[in-house]
Design a protein around this motif. Structure first.
Motif, mmCIF file in Angstrom:
data_model
loop_
_atom_site.group_PDB
_atom_site.id
_atom_site.type_symbol
_atom_site.label_atom_id
_atom_site.label_comp_id
_atom_site.label_asym_id
_atom_site.label_seq_id
_atom_site.Cartn_x
_atom_site.Cartn_y
_atom_site.Cartn_z
ATOM 1 N N GLY A 176 -6.943 -0.370 0.409
ATOM 2 C CA GLY A 176 -7.819 0.006 -0.697
ATOM 3 C C GLY A 176 -8.234 -1.194 -1.516
ATOM 4 N N ILE A 177 -8.742 -0.912 -2.705
ATOM 5 C CA ILE A 177 -9.332 -1.984 -3.514
ATOM 6 C C ILE A 177 -8.439 -2.355 -4.691
ATOM 7 N N GLU A 178 -8.514 -3.607 -5.081
ATOM 8 C CA GLU A 178 -7.590 -4.098 -6.111
ATOM 9 C C GLU A 178 -8.050 -3.789 -7.533
ATOM 10 N N ASN A 179 -9.269 -3.308 -7.691
ATOM 11 C CA ASN A 179 -9.664 -2.855 -9.032
ATOM 12 C C ASN A 179 -9.795 -1.336 -9.089
ATOM 13 N N LEU A 208 -9.963 3.794 -4.226
ATOM 14 C CA LEU A 208 -8.507 4.034 -4.203
ATOM 15 C C LEU A 208 -7.720 2.786 -3.824
ATOM 16 N N TYR A 209 -6.489 2.742 -4.317
ATOM 17 C CA TYR A 209 -5.511 1.749 -3.862
ATOM 18 C C TYR A 209 -4.317 2.579 -3.392
ATOM 19 N N ILE A 210 -3.863 2.325 -2.165
ATOM 20 C CA ILE A 210 -2.823 3.167 -1.567
ATOM 21 C C ILE A 210 -1.616 2.310 -1.201
ATOM 22 N N MET A 266 -4.438 4.991 -8.060
ATOM 23 C CA MET A 266 -3.439 4.504 -7.099
ATOM 24 C C MET A 266 -2.736 5.718 -6.508
ATOM 25 N N ILE A 267 -2.636 5.737 -5.192
ATOM 26 C CA ILE A 267 -1.869 6.804 -4.532
ATOM 27 C C ILE A 267 -0.584 6.174 -4.009
ATOM 28 N N ILE A 268 0.537 6.763 -4.364
ATOM 29 C CA ILE A 268 1.825 6.244 -3.893
ATOM 30 C C ILE A 268 2.466 7.281 -2.977
ATOM 31 N N GLY A 269 2.752 6.862 -1.747
ATOM 32 C CA GLY A 269 3.426 7.743 -0.783
ATOM 33 C C GLY A 269 4.878 7.348 -0.635
ATOM 34 N N GLU A 270 5.439 7.764 0.488
ATOM 35 C CA GLU A 270 6.877 7.597 0.700
ATOM 36 C C GLU A 270 7.187 6.263 1.382
ATOM 37 N N GLY A 271 6.742 6.140 2.601
ATOM 38 C CA GLY A 271 6.996 4.917 3.349
ATOM 39 C C GLY A 271 6.215 4.977 4.648
ATOM 40 N N PRO A 272 6.046 3.846 5.312
ATOM 41 C CA PRO A 272 5.255 3.833 6.547
ATOM 42 C C PRO A 272 5.903 4.657 7.658
#
Ligand code: URA
Length: 246
Positions: free
Chosen positions: A77-80, A124-126, A84-90
């Motif tokens: 995603g983009i830095e600005n 978005l930033y993910i 922000m979407i925060i998930g669990e782990g890869p």
């Protein structure tokens, strides 16, 4: 009554004692909950820039997850980004490609946000609670999440998102330190935290897209799909009200 809630500290909260003071402070927010922070060291971010955090993460050996990884999965995603979407782990695909949410669950996440015209190239930033794949796709252990927390703190500080979406219980636990979050109860609610790193950001837990993949997509208004649809519309409204203020 409010309770004390710490970001990235070891104290635990239950979701009964987190969801405490409801306020009606924005026409776009049906209900919001304020959580308090008893420690205010979360703003002391170890890394001086996002680049520095990323460089450190790429060679990180702070926990055993480094032994099984193909790639460190830092972000997409983009830095600005305002969101922000925060998930669990890869998972497996993310580990192979070095990008978060690119497997089936990720494709569904993209579709859900695309339904309100939001995407990772423009809005978005993910990222995830942990940057390396846990074996057999198990949930990250608390010590793994803690070992990775400086990277996430840097991501929050330097991306500076106004909206943080927590995809699933692991993200809720990792960010809000709720011991046993009932995602069905808290999803779709705006949570405000007085933790210095989280203050002035709108935080919303949503179902993890993998949960949706495991449930039938029907039209029942109580179905996870219908709830996700409602939640993403609420997120879009909050995003629009931010961009209207610019
Ligand atoms: N699930 C997650 O929580 N994160 C990913 O990056 C992929 C699947």
């Amino acid at each position: 009554m409010e309770t004390q809630l710490n970001l990235f500290s070891s104290e635990k909260n239950t979701d009964e004692n987190v969801i405490l003071s409801a306020s009606e402070e924005s026409p776009n927010v049906k209900k919001s909950f304020v959580v308090d922070a008893s420690h205010n060291d979360s703003k002391n971010v170890k890394y001086k820039s996002l680049e520095e955090a990323k460089t450190a993460a790429m060679v990180c050996k702070k926990c055993a997850l480094c032994n099984g990884r193909t790639n460190v999965v830092f972000s997409d995603g983009i830095e600005n980004a305002k969101i922000m979407i925060i998930g669990e782990g890869p998972g497996e695909n993310e580990d192979l490609q070095g990008l978060p949410f690119v497997g089936r669950a990720g494709q569904l996440l993209d579709k859900i946000f695309a339904s309100v015209n939001l995407n990772r190239k423009e809005h978005l930033y993910i990222c995830n609670i942990v940057k390396c794949r846990p074996p057999n796709n198990r949930a990250p252990l608390e010590e793994e999440a803690n070992a990775c927390s400086e990277y996430l703190k840097a991501q929050i500080k330097y991306i500076d998102p106004k909206i943080i979406i927590l995809a699933g219980a692991v993200a809720v636990k990792g960010i809000l330190k709720i011991k046993d979050p009932k995602i069905t109860k808290i999803r779709g609610q705006w949570i405000e935290s007085k933790d210095p790193l989280l203050a002035n950001r709108k935080i919303m837990p949503i179902f993890h897209p993998s949960y949706l993949l495991r449930h039938e997509w029907n039209k029942n208004p109580d179905s996870p799909k219908a709830m996700m649809w409602k939640d993403v519309q609420e997120i879009k409204k909050a995003y629009e009200s931010l961009t209207r203020c610019e």
